[in-house]
Design a protein around this motif. Structure first.
Motif, PDB file in Angstrom:
ATOM      1  N   GLN A   1       6.763  -2.026  -0.061  1.00  0.00           N
ATOM      2  CA  GLN A   1       8.196  -1.922   0.304  1.00  0.00           C
ATOM      3  C   GLN A   1       8.878  -2.524  -0.898  1.00  0.00           C
ATOM      4  O   GLN A   1       8.498  -3.614  -1.165  1.00  0.00           O
TER       5      GLN A   1
ATOM      6  N   LEU B   1       0.823   0.534   0.622  1.00  0.00           N
ATOM      7  CA  LEU B   1       2.316   0.979   0.639  1.00  0.00           C
ATOM      8  C   LEU B   1       3.177  -0.229   0.281  1.00  0.00           C
ATOM      9  O   LEU B   1       3.216  -1.270   0.864  1.00  0.00           O
TER      10      LEU B   1
ATOM     11  N   ARG C   1       5.092  -6.133   0.412  1.00  0.00           N
ATOM     12  CA  ARG C   1       6.308  -5.994  -0.240  1.00  0.00           C
ATOM     13  C   ARG C   1       6.405  -6.290  -1.660  1.00  0.00           C
ATOM     14  O   ARG C   1       5.645  -6.935  -2.168  1.00  0.00           O
TER      15      ARG C   1
ATOM     16  N   ASN D   1      -4.248   1.358   5.869  1.00  0.00           N
ATOM     17  CA  ASN D   1      -3.098   1.042   5.282  1.00  0.00           C
ATOM     18  C   ASN D   1      -2.882  -0.358   5.019  1.00  0.00           C
ATOM     19  O   ASN D   1      -2.937  -1.181   5.944  1.00  0.00           O
TER      20      ASN D   1
ATOM     21  N   GLU E   1       1.474   1.695  -5.650  1.00  0.00           N
ATOM     22  CA  GLU E   1       1.353   2.191  -4.422  1.00  0.00           C
ATOM     23  C   GLU E   1       0.306   3.273  -4.820  1.00  0.00           C
ATOM     24  O   GLU E   1       0.246   3.858  -5.689  1.00  0.00           O
TER      25      GLU E   1
ATOM     26  N   THR F   1       0.468  -2.701   4.006  1.00  0.00           N
ATOM     27  CA  THR F   1       1.813  -2.714   3.580  1.00  0.00           C
ATOM     28  C   THR F   1       2.086  -3.692   2.895  1.00  0.00           C
ATOM     29  O   THR F   1       1.833  -5.216   3.550  1.00  0.00           O
TER      30      THR F   1
END
Length: 313
Positions: free
Chosen positions: A92, A90, A7, A3, A69, A5
């Motif tokens: 955010q 992912l 922003r 994964n 995503e 992550t």
């Protein structure tokens, strides 16, 4: 599957190890080919090739948003066998307040419901605060209920949406209307011919209109040597040259669309002592006993002084 992550608005790098003798390689997203070797298949200008050599195959996606995503696959065809590497992005997203109640005007005693809706990932938490008071309002929901609102609850309300990325804040104003409340009138004493002022103060929303009465007669501004000046919550009735006819009882009435309130004043006469009355008092005391009082006082004083000498004999 790994994964990653990232922003919203940032750049993400997708790396795929090569090794062996690679004949074909590609990056895919939801079965759509982004890059096949050096050939770009994606029409998205944010996607570009970073590195392609014997060791790695890396692309990047700039200004990432929620549509990016999902799962990405690196497919590698070698001389021996094909293999794939998967990675899940992912995204955010900082909170954004997307729906907030508008400024409102209500009457005191009304039930009020405020709404504050926010988007973001992770899902933001909501809190409410009345800026003019300390502490929050005990609500962590997008709806804030204020039953039977009072004038003390009027003011600016702040909705805050928070997640681990950022904080968003928006405000709205509540105006609470209520009938006037007039401060108790203070009686005023004024000397004949002097200037006098009666002051009337009212607390009201919307602001009150003022009316002045002497007994049952309404006073008109600028007549009979009187002037009425209203400034915000304060009304002043000024007498420029008080006459005998000005003394008496006055009433101030404050009015708005929700009601009225009044208070009474007494304008009474004050007699200043003159030079003749100041002299008259002492003269009356002296005339009461005449010169005898002075002689009697001197005789008593002489007796007190001589008494010790007389007691020796």
């Amino acid at each position: 599957m790994d994964n990653i992550t990232v922003r919203q608005g940032e750049t993400v790098f997708l790396r795929c190890a090569q090794g062996d003798v690679v004949t074909h390689t590609a990056w895919l997203n939801r079965s759509s080919i982004l890059y096949a070797g050096e050939d770009k298949w994606s029409v998205d200008p944010r996607v570009s090739l970073v590195t392609l050599n014997q060791d790695e195959f890396t692309i990047k996606i700039e200004n990432v948003d929620m549509t990016d995503e999902g799962q990405y696959v690196c497919a590698v065809q070698t001389s021996s066998r094909p293999r794939t590497t998967s990675v899940h992005i992912l995204v955010q997203v900082p909170p954004e307040i997307i729906n907030l109640s508008k400024d409102i005007v209500v009457n005191e005693g009304s039930n009020v419901t405020l709404m504050c809706q926010a988007s973001g990932k992770p899902e933001p938490s909501i809190s409410w605060k009345l800026i003019s008071s300390s502490g929050d309002l005990g609500s962590d929901d997008e709806y804030l209920e204020i039953p039977s609102i009072s004038r003390q609850k009027a003011g600016t309300y702040e909705c805050t949406a928070v997640n681990e990325i950022d904080t968003a804040v928006k405000t709205l104003d509540i105006t609470v209307n209520y009938a006037p409340t007039v401060s108790e009138g203070r009686d005023v004493g004024v000397t004949l011919g002097q200037r006098g002022v009666l002051e009337c103060e009212a607390d009201a929303v919307p602001g009150a209109d003022f009316e002045w009465y002497k007994e049952d007669r309404r006073i008109l501004n600028g007549l009979d040597g009187m002037e009425i000046v209203n400034t915000g919550s304060l009304s002043k009735l000024t007498f420029f040259n008080v006459s005998d006819g000005d003394y008496g009882n006055y009433t101030c009435v404050a009015v708005n669309k929700l009601g009225s309130s009044n208070t009474s004043f007494l304008l009474y006469v004050v007699i200043e002592p003159t030079s003749s009355t100041l002299l008259q008092g002492p003269r009356a005391v002296q005339d009461g006993s005449g010169g005898a009082m002075g002689v009697h006082s001197h005789t008593c004083l002489l007796f007190i002084v001589l008494l010790p000498f007389l007691l020796r004999f």
